[in-house]
Scaffold this active site. Sequence first.
Site, PDB file in Angstrom:
ATOM      1  N   ILE A  53       0.836  -1.193   0.000  1.00  0.00           N
ATOM      2  CA  ILE A  53       0.000   0.000   0.000  1.00  0.00           C
ATOM      3  C   ILE A  53       0.874   1.247   0.000  1.00  0.00           C
ATOM      4  O   ILE A  53       1.706   1.435   0.894  1.00  0.00           O
ATOM      5  CB  ILE A  53      -0.925   0.022   1.234  1.00  0.00           C
ATOM      6  CG1 ILE A  53      -1.864  -1.178   1.220  1.00  0.00           C
ATOM      7  CG2 ILE A  53      -1.720   1.332   1.300  1.00  0.00           C
ATOM      8  CD1 ILE A  53      -2.726  -1.294   2.461  1.00  0.00           C
ATOM      9  N   TYR A 143       3.677   7.327  14.558  1.00  0.00           N
ATOM     10  CA  TYR A 143       2.448   6.650  14.143  1.00  0.00           C
ATOM     11  C   TYR A 143       1.245   7.566  14.313  1.00  0.00           C
ATOM     12  O   TYR A 143       0.420   7.719  13.409  1.00  0.00           O
ATOM     13  CB  TYR A 143       2.262   5.368  14.953  1.00  0.00           C
ATOM     14  CG  TYR A 143       0.962   4.652  14.670  1.00  0.00           C
ATOM     15  CD1 TYR A 143       0.763   3.973  13.472  1.00  0.00           C
ATOM     16  CD2 TYR A 143      -0.077   4.658  15.604  1.00  0.00           C
ATOM     17  CE1 TYR A 143      -0.437   3.311  13.212  1.00  0.00           C
ATOM     18  CE2 TYR A 143      -1.274   3.995  15.350  1.00  0.00           C
ATOM     19  CZ  TYR A 143      -1.445   3.338  14.156  1.00  0.00           C
ATOM     20  OH  TYR A 143      -2.631   2.685  13.885  1.00  0.00           O
TER      21      TYR A 143
END
Length: 319
Positions: A53, A143
Amino acid sequence: MKICVTGALGFIGYKLCNQLLKKTYDITAPIRKISPSIINTNKKINFFEIGNIDCSSNWSNALDGVDCVIHCASRAHYIKEGTNKLETYRKVNVEGTKNLAQQAVDKGVKRFVYLSSIKVNGESTSDSKSFKHDDTPCPEDAYGISKWEAEQALWKISHRTGLEIVIIRPPLVYGEGVKGNFLRLLNLINKNIPLPFGKIDNHRSIMGLDNLIDVIICSINHNRAAGKTFLVSDDEHISTPELIKKLGKNLGKKPILIPIPISLIRLVGNVIGKNSELDRLLGSLRIDNSHTREILDWKPLISTDEALLKTTQWYLDKK
């Protein structure tokens, strides 16, 4: 109704697909690589191979005729030292998400449900205050920053194209198939290894997998969900010692909790480079899910105790 679920073979995505099938939704699942075993064990799901991805992934075939995308796939795992963590996360979590959303628009998809993270709000709260849906985001690690940037990119696409965006920010999720730190904690408790958390008095929001799946499904076509950000969690806040004791009881163990000063635990964590992991055990992280309950007319499907029992039953069954 046809739904595209990314991350369909992951901890959350797999359970989500099974629940969607029970509700007779038609599911497409773009995954990195297809194998005969995957197809043979999931015959009711239409799989499409897309590779890694990123900004160049081709989602076209998986989006044909789709009404709603539920984007569970993300980069969340360990990244080796020496690499730029933020840029690595951005390739999947930001650029990959933008690319998917734009292709969804091109295919006429109506709604895009994005599984984000409470890390967008921050890493911790006080013992008396909770994160709320309208708090100013304050992500601290790579993150969390990447998930916040992905959310912002989705809102831009929505404003330009009319794509209906739903953002869901869960805390730590546990349930059948759980991995990572929660599974490690189960292993430690099951082995009767003494744990240095006897002095901790914190308040943490967590979320059972069944409850998360339920709120995701509720967001698919709820007429008030579009354009909203939902903070989700079980209703109970639980301390680390309470969590360990409940898990121990379910496992038939009596956990050994040693009352070591928190300052000493943090010192050791700093030496061994495990500060972030320890923060999740030592500090508080409270979530106010009242906005979600009100807008979606939703409440957790099962209690924390029930969800923890299901998790430990799964753990014991796989032993």
